[in-house]
Design a protein around this motif. Structure first.
Motif, short mmCIF file in Angstrom:
data_model
loop_
_atom_site.label_atom_id
_atom_site.label_comp_id
_atom_site.label_asym_id
_atom_site.label_seq_id
_atom_site.Cartn_x
_atom_site.Cartn_y
_atom_site.Cartn_z
N SER A 90 120.87 -5.61 18.41
CA SER A 90 120.15 -4.56 17.68
C SER A 90 118.66 -4.83 17.81
O SER A 90 118.25 -5.91 18.28
CB SER A 90 120.54 -4.58 16.19
N GLY A 91 117.87 -3.89 17.36
CA GLY A 91 116.43 -4.12 17.33
C GLY A 91 116.09 -5.30 16.44
O GLY A 91 115.22 -6.12 16.76
N MET A 92 116.78 -5.41 15.30
CA MET A 92 116.51 -6.54 14.40
C MET A 92 116.91 -7.87 15.02
O MET A 92 116.28 -8.90 14.76
CB MET A 92 117.19 -6.35 13.04
N VAL A 95 113.93 -8.67 17.06
CA VAL A 95 112.80 -9.12 16.24
C VAL A 95 113.06 -10.54 15.72
O VAL A 95 112.22 -11.44 15.87
CB VAL A 95 112.57 -8.16 15.04
N PHE A 116 108.26 -1.77 10.01
CA PHE A 116 109.62 -1.33 9.69
C PHE A 116 110.18 -2.16 8.52
O PHE A 116 109.99 -3.38 8.48
CB PHE A 116 110.49 -1.51 10.95
N THR A 119 112.11 -5.40 9.08
CA THR A 119 111.19 -6.42 9.61
C THR A 119 110.41 -7.02 8.45
O THR A 119 110.15 -8.23 8.41
CB THR A 119 110.25 -5.79 10.65
N ASN A 163 105.55 1.88 11.82
CA ASN A 163 106.59 2.59 11.09
C ASN A 163 106.40 2.30 9.60
O ASN A 163 106.58 1.14 9.20
CB ASN A 163 107.95 2.11 11.59
N ASP A 188 106.01 -4.88 18.77
CA ASP A 188 107.18 -4.00 18.65
C ASP A 188 106.72 -2.62 19.12
O ASP A 188 105.92 -1.96 18.46
CB ASP A 188 107.64 -3.98 17.18
N THR A 190 108.60 0.08 19.73
CA THR A 190 109.69 1.03 19.54
C THR A 190 109.22 2.48 19.51
O THR A 190 109.84 3.35 20.13
CB THR A 190 110.44 0.71 18.23
N PHE A 191 108.15 2.78 18.76
CA PHE A 191 107.73 4.17 18.56
C PHE A 191 107.18 4.81 19.84
O PHE A 191 107.15 6.02 19.94
CB PHE A 191 106.65 4.26 17.47
N SER A 210 113.50 -1.68 19.37
CA SER A 210 114.79 -1.22 18.92
C SER A 210 115.22 -0.20 19.98
O SER A 210 114.73 0.93 20.00
CB SER A 210 114.69 -0.54 17.56
N THR A 212 117.88 1.19 20.13
CA THR A 212 118.60 2.22 19.38
C THR A 212 117.83 3.54 19.41
O THR A 212 118.43 4.61 19.35
CB THR A 212 118.69 1.77 17.90
N LYS A 213 116.52 3.44 19.50
CA LYS A 213 115.65 4.59 19.33
C LYS A 213 115.37 5.26 20.69
O LYS A 213 116.29 5.76 21.29
CB LYS A 213 114.37 4.17 18.60
N VAL A 222 123.44 1.07 19.02
CA VAL A 222 122.46 0.16 18.42
C VAL A 222 122.24 -0.98 19.41
O VAL A 222 123.20 -1.55 19.94
CB VAL A 222 122.99 -0.38 17.07
N CYS A 223 120.98 -1.30 19.69
CA CYS A 223 120.66 -2.32 20.70
C CYS A 223 119.18 -2.70 20.57
O CYS A 223 118.40 -1.96 19.98
CB CYS A 223 120.92 -1.72 22.10
N LEU A 342 115.58 7.16 14.47
CA LEU A 342 114.56 7.99 15.13
C LEU A 342 114.77 7.89 16.63
O LEU A 342 115.59 7.12 17.10
CB LEU A 342 113.16 7.48 14.72
C1 LIG Z 1 114.57 0.72 13.85
C2 LIG Z 1 113.48 -0.22 14.09
C3 LIG Z 1 113.72 -1.60 14.23
C4 LIG Z 1 115.11 -2.19 14.07
O1 LIG Z 1 115.98 -1.78 15.06
P1 LIG Z 1 117.59 -1.70 14.86
O2 LIG Z 1 118.04 -1.31 16.22
O3 LIG Z 1 117.82 -0.66 13.81
O4 LIG Z 1 118.04 -3.04 14.42
C5 LIG Z 1 112.67 -2.43 14.51
N1 LIG Z 1 111.41 -1.94 14.63
C6 LIG Z 1 111.13 -0.62 14.49
C7 LIG Z 1 109.73 -0.15 14.63
C8 LIG Z 1 112.15 0.28 14.21
O5 LIG Z 1 111.88 1.57 14.05
#
Ligand SMILES: *Cc1c(COP(=O)(O)O)cnc(C)c1O
Length: 384
Positions: A90-92, A95, A116, A119, A163, A188, A190-191, A210, A212-213, A222-223, A342
């Motif tokens: 997952s993203g977490m 992290v 987030f 986090t 976030n 990070d 992600t966005f 993440s 996942t996004k 989820v990844c 997201l």
């Molecule tokens: C969602 C998110 C995460 C965590 O990711 P998961 O895949 O939900 O574990 C970390 N950082 C940001 C900025 C996120 O939006």
């Protein structure tokens, strides 16, 4: 660097993936297996030793290495301009494994104030219980970052676009500060995704997502993934193997499949979010708007410099009035769902009563007329 000179869009489609050597399958197969059989007993020793030295292609157990996950890792490394990448459950997992790899008891870490929420739990609670001190500062204020640095600071952790308040990090300036103090800069991303911003090109040491996004992009898995130099990624692999946060092959496959359309989707997300920001900015019901691509954003000039291809699909805003206005808006939406997460093709709205009634919108890739009509529907319900 990956040495692949092809364009970003070409690499999103091709990088990391080859015709399967065993079967000539054209699409990357899902190697849904826990273990890999050794040709002989003697061969076992060679393969396991190579795997534990993180030599690519040394498959013996999927927690450690898997060909489908390898394809994803090579693809992300190529897009981020990194030597190596490691995928996580997952993203977490990305992290936490990264910060655990960089930090030990007695070390200090500087992190963004706006991050987030999970986090935040990791930084403020979990790390404290492991004897790692974290100072959280507004990383838009470089003086505050400089003042927070200590001799024991080993890492600076920021979100490139935060976030949920959409603060933009000046990664090059932060990298300079961190490196002068002997700390690593972790971003990070992600966005934004590597289609819009590549932190390693600006001096960051590690970039994580993440997946996942936006990388996965379809809201169906989820990844997480971390990229950087071999010297930094190998210890993260070791940490991940020990912590056990390996991603499943099917999830790796879904994310690699999603990434093939990443540049196309990010352009569509940006176009739609820009139109939504324009609509919201002109409306009396809206008290404040946070979108770096809009002239009203406090860091718009920095956004124009750092994000020439656009600011992506995330925006947040506050309505005039109290939480009733926020709920009236979200409850009137018909196209968008109310949900966490997201980066999905489908528009998602997330009301945040504990964040001063902020509404976070993950603007999807639907036809812009339909997205705008939905936002109009929400606004019409405010104060009714
Ligand atoms: C969602 C998110 C995460 C965590 O990711 P998961 O895949 O939900 O574990 C970390 N950082 C940001 C900025 C996120 O939006």
């Amino acid at each position: 660097m990956t040495g692949d000179e092809r364009g970003f869009g070409t690499r999103a489609i091709h990088a990391g993936e080859t015709t399967d050597p065993a079967t000539r399958a054209h699409a990357t197969p899902i190697y849904q297996t826990a273990t890999f059989a050794f040709e002989t007993g003697e061969r076992k020793e060679e393969v396991v030793d190579a795997a534990m030295a993180w030599e690519p292609g040394s498959y013996f157990y999927t927690r450690t290495q898997n060909p489908t996950t390898d394809a994803l890792e090579r693809k992300v490394a190529s897009l981020e301009g990194a030597e190596a990448a490691v995928a996580c459950a997952s993203g977490m997992a990305a992290v936490s494994t990264t910060v655990f790899s960089l930090l030990s008891a007695g070390d200090h870490c500087i992190a963004s104030e706006d991050v987030f929420i999970i986090t935040r739990f990791l930084l403020d609670d979990v790390l404290a219980r492991k004897g790692i001190e974290v100072t959280r500062v507004d990383v838009r204020d470089l003086g505050a970052v400089r003042a927070a640095l200590r001799p024991t600071t080993r890492a600076v952790f920021v979100e490139s676009l935060s976030n949920p308040h959409l603060h933009l990090a000046d990664v090059a300036e932060l990298a300079e500060l961190a490196h002068a103090a002997g700390a690593a800069l972790v971003v990070d991303n992600t966005f934004l995704s590597p289609a819009l911003f590549r932190p390693l090109e600006h001096g960051a040491d590690l970039v994580l997502h993440s997946a996942t996004k936006y990388l996965g992009g379809h809201g169906d898995t989820v990844c997480g993934v971390v990229s950087g130099s071999q010297a930094l990624v190998d210890p993260i692999r070791y940490e991940l193997d020990a912590l056990g946060g390996a991603v499943g092959p099917f999830n790796s496959w879904l994310v690699a499949r999603g990434i093939r359309t990443l540049p196309l989707r990010m352009d569509a997300h940006t176009r739609n979010a820009t139109a939504v920001a324009e609509l919201l900015a002109g409306r009396g019901e809206v008290r404040s708007l946070f979108y770096p691509g809009h002239t009203s954003h406090s860091q718009h000039a920095l956004a124009q410099r750092l994000l020439p291809r656009g600011s992506g699909g995330m925006l947040s805003f506050r309505l005039e009035g109290n939480a009733d206005a926020m709920y009236a808006f979200t409850n009137a939406l018909e196209l968008a769902s109310i949900g966490v997460s997201l980066g999905d093709l489908k528009t998602l709205a997330y009301p945040m009563p504990k964040r001063d009634d902020l509404i976070r919108l993950s603007v999807g890739c639907e036809d812009v007329e339909d997205v705008l009509a939905d936002v109009e529907r929400g606004l019409a319900a405010v104060g009714r």
